[in-house]
Design a protein around this motif. Structure first.
Motif, PDB file in Angstrom:
ATOM      1  N   ALA A  90      33.289  44.720  17.284  1.00  0.00           N
ATOM      2  CA  ALA A  90      33.838  45.907  16.427  1.00  0.00           C
ATOM      3  C   ALA A  90      33.651  47.071  17.460  1.00  0.00           C
ATOM      4  N   PHE A  91      32.718  47.193  18.119  1.00  0.00           N
ATOM      5  CA  PHE A  91      32.431  48.451  18.939  1.00  0.00           C
ATOM      6  C   PHE A  91      33.395  48.584  20.123  1.00  0.00           C
ATOM      7  N   LYS A  92      33.787  47.251  20.616  1.00  0.00           N
ATOM      8  CA  LYS A  92      34.663  47.362  21.457  1.00  0.00           C
ATOM      9  C   LYS A  92      36.063  48.085  21.210  1.00  0.00           C
ATOM     10  N   GLN A  93      36.552  47.786  20.049  1.00  0.00           N
ATOM     11  CA  GLN A  93      37.651  48.349  19.642  1.00  0.00           C
ATOM     12  C   GLN A  93      37.380  49.998  19.599  1.00  0.00           C
ATOM     13  N   GLU A  94      36.489  50.304  19.099  1.00  0.00           N
ATOM     14  CA  GLU A  94      35.965  51.642  19.098  1.00  0.00           C
ATOM     15  C   GLU A  94      36.175  52.428  20.619  1.00  0.00           C
TER      16      GLU A  94
ATOM     17  N   LYS B  57      29.252  50.077  11.894  1.00  0.00           N
ATOM     18  CA  LYS B  57      29.378  48.702  12.280  1.00  0.00           C
ATOM     19  C   LYS B  57      28.135  48.271  13.280  1.00  0.00           C
ATOM     20  N   GLN B  58      27.904  46.905  13.401  1.00  0.00           N
ATOM     21  CA  GLN B  58      26.956  46.524  14.635  1.00  0.00           C
ATOM     22  C   GLN B  58      27.446  47.103  16.027  1.00  0.00           C
ATOM     23  N   LEU B  59      26.397  47.798  16.656  1.00  0.00           N
ATOM     24  CA  LEU B  59      26.845  47.954  18.038  1.00  0.00           C
ATOM     25  C   LEU B  59      26.392  46.659  18.725  1.00  0.00           C
TER      26      LEU B  59
ATOM     27  N   GLY C   8      29.798  56.332  17.729  1.00  0.00           N
ATOM     28  CA  GLY C   8      31.304  55.656  17.676  1.00  0.00           C
ATOM     29  C   GLY C   8      31.628  54.553  16.760  1.00  0.00           C
ATOM     30  N   ASN C   9      30.538  54.040  16.191  1.00  0.00           N
ATOM     31  CA  ASN C   9      30.896  52.912  15.318  1.00  0.00           C
ATOM     32  C   ASN C   9      30.741  53.257  13.789  1.00  0.00           C
TER      33      ASN C   9
END
Lengths: 437, 566
Positions: free
Chosen positions: A2-6, B243-245, B227-228
């Motif tokens: 998920a964070f990769k997308q961010e 969201k989970q980092l 950022g998440n």
């Protein structure tokens, strides 16, 4: 994941890899002494700065054709070709130069114009394009660049008229459009006159006659003088400046009185929004406003492009040719830079709805006046009008050209924002020499 | 001691002599204080350290009238009423200034003013939300410590009714408008600016070009915390979740392209690991779809941010709030600009900033205590008129604090002051939590509604656009046109029973008129010249007396003296 997308999303905000390489060296070698931009009160209280920058009252008329005028139905027709559409081209007052038959009156003043047919810009969406084009498509440095109008307001100041430096005559609502100013700060935003009407609170309530108004303002000014005694001048000076500008604007409410346009003027400019707004724009220029933007909406002809342009172009033709003629006859064209443009051109390919879509790859704009050659056409597209075949000019090239025409050296002048020097035009671009005097 | 001040004020010839005595007195700052107020230990220290670096004459203390106007504007967001001014001017107690500071800090209006101040400072006109306003009002009513308020903002808890509105700090920035994406860079930037006093915006794509202390990893490390974060849409109030980092943030400088990574990290701080979990193992309390709860994660970056940023051993956090509150009261940060703390931009008074920071930490981030100390200092109470010997104030550096700095009034301060001055409304002090004695609910609701309309009117005329900090005095053409021509505003200067002009019209004699007018609007008595001006203007046309009274009042309300905090 998920964070990769961010993270990817944030990459969008980053500047491309190769950027800054050249400019960084230059920045580091530049002294802060070139400070032009100012925060807070600076721009208001230091008319002396504007004074030193003032040229012999150069002005700008910026005609914004919102939605995208078709270059094929205007400055760069390709009749009898695959994408040419139904309209013919006609000869102009400039031997050998042809433009669309939808511009018959403009064709007669072609020798006064400077046209570019080799624009190749970056954005093909309105939401990005309108801003990117009017901000000169600067590199993304995480700051918001000013629109051309705010830039000129900042770099050249309001001039002697005591009127606001950047006004915008547009259909729809008016108001104070601070967004245009970007990092220069709200005071360099546009004062917008919706439908050419006065801004809010411009007119004195009827209960006050001119003598009353004078009396109450005299009392206010006397109070301010007493307050300023034994205090720093800064605050009172700034306050005085804005009240004086507001009063000048109130005194010039005639600028907004559309009932005084003559029958003949209206016929020449056209009895439609663009015609009337152009007349208001002419008045603003005559009154000494530094930068006047006149806006026309509704040019996004994805469907029925040809009927659309058949109805839109004559209004533009009429209003545009009339104002160029008038400025020329009044001897103003020497000092007024006239620019007519959109955020992009339209696709050569004709879509299933007999429309043309967005096409930043190869399009045109027209200019006249201050600092520019007259009767010149720069650049060319290929025979089908699909691509630029000469050197491609981005909007950055136009900004360099315009600044040069206004006597501003865009290669050396910089804004300094929070200590960071920022070029006033894209440093990878340059002025288009063949357009300049 | 009063004699010394009189020398400074009135007798330029003896000014050097006076300065000699004042310098002697420096060793014992108590001696410097006039009898009119008492100080706490920090207030004393403030004056010592400001005097040490003053490098020239200081303006004398402001008059009681000027002090009263200033402290009302700062602590309750409006000028004092005529009755409040008259009552204060009858006091002879040497403690009278301290008394009024304490009374205002304890008043119902204090939390309302603080809520507005912090709303404008933290959210910079990004819109309003009733839950956010409620959160701020309640926080300042209880005098919640700043570290707790910060924790509540940085990790808002949907289950806590008294603080959940804090999420508006996030949601106001993460909201999408049409095709405009969520302002994640703006959020990262503002966490740095608002809570640490560092603006890492220009370190997003590379290390900051001009500030050696701001590295790209400082921006990216903050981004890893927030950022998440996303907006929860399953609540009617502002709420966020994360969201989970699962991985560190990857980034590269645009200059060398070298790939780097960082986990969550405060600027200049240590990096936190990003732990790996087997699928299904990441929750302490798993989400429950039936109960619509999102569960509690073992690893939450917002939780770490809220735990690690507002700590008493985080010097940057403590310095930032000290510097911002100093700016609120004194008009210029000890570090200026407020959001550029770094070694190459040292404070004007380094020792003072450290002393105040130590004291703030020792007092557990007690904002009310801190404001009281500032208010009782001679530095705060100094006159805004130039000290003797200056004809042009421009050569007086503002960071010397030798003269009180003029400060902008927010749209809200200006509205409440205008209402107070014109007598349209005594003040906005409607108890938000319930009815005051003698006021029924519908009256209160109607008044609140009326206030909201006026606030919108004033914000449209005076407030900065969204995302523009309101730091300096910035007059505008828009505001000038409003003051000259807005009919609602001008209506307040027509004679109506109970209002200022009506009261003035009933007074017998122009001297009385002038005194009532000046004391009501400018919180001071008129000079002889001013009385004469009032008399001359009124006497010129007795038939138009009421109209002219309205113009006199209008001229004072639209004057610089009224529109700034001086």
């Amino acid at each position: 994941m998920a964070f990769k997308q961010e993270v990817n999303m944030t990459n969008k905000f980053r500047c491309p890899q190769q950027e800054h390489q050249i400019s960084r060296r230059r920045w580091l070698g530049t002294t802060v002494g070139t400070t032009v931009a100012s925060w807070g009160l600076g721009g208001l209280i230091q008319p002396s700065v504007a004074e030193s920058l003032r040229r012999d009252h150069k002005q700008v008329l910026f005609i914004w054709i919102d939605g995208g005028m078709s270059q094929l139905e205007s400055w760069d027709p390709k009749p009898n070709t695959e994408f040419g559409g139904p309209f013919r081209s006609i000869p102009t007052s400039l031997p050998g130069v042809y433009i669309s038959e939808l511009l018959p009156q403009t064709a007669q003043i072609m020798h006064k114009l400077a046209v570019v047919r080799s624009l190749c810009t970056q954005d093909n969406s309105h939401s990005a394009g309108v801003g990117r084009i009017q901000r000169g498509d600067p590199k993304d440095r995480g700051v918001t660049y000013p629109y051309f109008g705010s830039a000129v307001a900042n770099l050249l100041g309001p001039g002697e008229s005591a009127l606001p430096a950047y006004v915008w005559v547009k259909p729809g609502s008016g108001g104070f459009k601070h967004q245009d100013a970007g990092f220069l700060g709200p005071q360099y935003g546009a004062l917008a006159f919706g439908d050419g009407q006065a801004p809010s609170n411009l007119s004195r309530p009827e209960a006050f006659d001119a003598l009353d108004d004078q009396a109450r303002n005299r009392l206010r000014e006397a109070a301010n003088r007493r307050y300023a005694q034994n205090r720093r001048r800064k605050v009172t000076d700034a306050n005085t400046y804005v009240f004086d500008t507001a009063q000048t604007l109130m005194e010039r409410s005639d600028l907004f009185d559309q009932s005084t346009f003559t029958r003949q003027e209206l016929q020449r400019y056209g009895e439609h929004d663009l015609g009337r707004h152009m007349l208001v724009g002419r008045r603003m220029l005559e009154a000494g406003v530094r930068f006047v933007k006149v806006n026309s909406y509704g040019w996004d002809t994805h469907g029925d492009n040809f009927n659309g342009h058949a109805s839109l172009m004559p209004r533009f033709d009429q209003a545009f040719s009339a104002i160029v003629r008038d400025l020329s006859e009044r001897g103003m064209l020497e000092n007024v830079l006239v620019i007519a443009m959109s955020e992009f051109g339209r696709t050569p390919r004709i879509n299933g709805h007999i429309g043309r879509d967005h096409w930043p790859e190869a399009w045109s704009l027209a200019m006249a006046g201050c600092g520019l050659q007259s009767g010149v056409v720069a650049g060319a597209t290929n025979p089908l009008g699909t691509w630029v075949k000469s050197e491609e000019y981005d909007i950055g090239h136009m900004f360099h050209t315009w600044f040069h025409a206004l006597g501003i050296d865009a290669r050396h002048r910089e804004y300094v924002i929070n200590g960071q020097p920022l070029p006033i035009a894209h440093e990878d671009c340059h002025a288009i020499k063949e357009l300049l005097i | 001691m009063k004699c010394l001040l009189v020398f400074v004020l009135r007798d330029k010839c003896r000014y050097l002599l006076a300065w000699f005595f004042l310098s002697l007195a420096l060793s014992s700052a108590q001696l410097l204080l006039p009898a009119a107020f008492s100080q706490g230990p920090i207030a004393v220290r403030i004056d010592e350290l400001i005097h040490q670096r003053a490098d020239g004459t200081l303006s004398p203390l402001a008059s009681d009238e000027a002090f009263l106007r200033r402290i009302y504007l700062d602590l309750v967001g409006r000028i004092p009423t005529l009755a409040e001014t008259r009552e204060f001017l009858t006091r002879r107690s040497p403690q009278r200034r301290a008394q009024v500071v304490d009374a205002l800090l304890a008043s119902d209006e204090y939390p309302l003013r603080m809520a507005q101040l912090f709303d404008v400072m933290l959210n910079e006109r990004r819109g309003e939300h009733v839950e956010w306003r409620g959160f701020l009002r309640q926080a300042f009513k209880e005098n919640r410590p700043w570290d707790r308020i910060t924790r509540e903002i940085l990790n808002p808890d949907v289950t806590q009714n008294i603080s959940r509105g804090a999420a508006f700090f996030y949601t106001g920035r993460l909201k999408r408008y049409g095709q405009v994406p969520a302002d994640v860079p703006g959020l990262v930037r503002d966490i740095g600016r608002m809570f640490l006093g560092v603006d890492v915006q220009c370190a997003q794509c590379h290390d900051h070009l001009f500030i050696d202390d701001y590295a790209q990893v400082d921006y990216q490390g903050l981004l890893a915390f927030v950022g998440n974060t996303y907006i929860r849409t399953d609540h009617p109030f502002p709420a966020v979740a994360e969201k989970q980092l699962t991985e560190k943030v990857q980034f590269a400088s645009v200059f060398d392209g070298e790939q780097k990574k960082t986990g969550p990290r405060l600027p200049g701080g240590v990096e936190f690991d990003v732990p790996k979990f087997e699928p299904g193992e990441e929750f302490l309390v798993p989400p429950d779809k039936k109960k619509k709860t999102l569960g509690v994660r073992k690893f939450s970056t917002l939780r770490i941010l809220a735990a690690e940023l507002p700590r008493s051993d985080n010097r940057g956090f403590a310095r930032n709030i000290v510097n911002r509150l100093w700016w609120v009261m004194m008009g210029r940060g000890l570090v200026d600009p407020l959001d550029l703390h770094h070694p190459d931009n040292p404070p004007s008074h380094p020792e003072l900033l450290e002393t105040l920071t130590d004291a703030m930490i020792a007092h557990q981030f007690d904002i009310k205590w801190f404001l009281r100390e500032l208010a009782l200092s001679g530095t705060y109470q100094r006159s805004s008129q130039l000290p003797g010997g200056f004809s042009d104030g421009q050569i007086l550096l503002p960071q010397s604090y030798r003269v009180a700095l003029e400060r902008p009034l927010s749209a809200e301060q200006l509205l409440q002051s205008t209402l107070t001055a014109t007598g349209v409304e005594q003040s906005w002090s409607i108890d938000p939590t319930g009815a005051k004695a003698g006021q029924d609910q519908s009256t209160i609701a109607a008044k609140e509604e009326q206030q909201q309309e006026w606030i919108k009117l004033f914000q449209a005329a005076f407030a900065n656009p969204p995302k523009e900090p309101e730091i300096e005095i910035a007059p505008s053409v828009r505001a000038a046109l409003f003051l000259m021509n807005d009919t609602t505003f001008l209506g307040w200067f027509e004679s109506r029973p109970g209002n200022l002009v009506h009261r003035l019209a009933a007074l017998d004699g122009d001297r009385l008129v002038a005194e009532e007018l000046y004391l009501t609007v400018l919180t001071r008595r008129p000079s002889t010249d001013e009385i004469l001006e009032v008399h001359t203007y009124l006497a010129a046309d007795p038939a138009e007396r009421t109209k002219r009274l309205g113009y006199l009042a209008w001229a004072l309300v639209t004057s610089t003296e009224f529109c700034v905090n001086h």
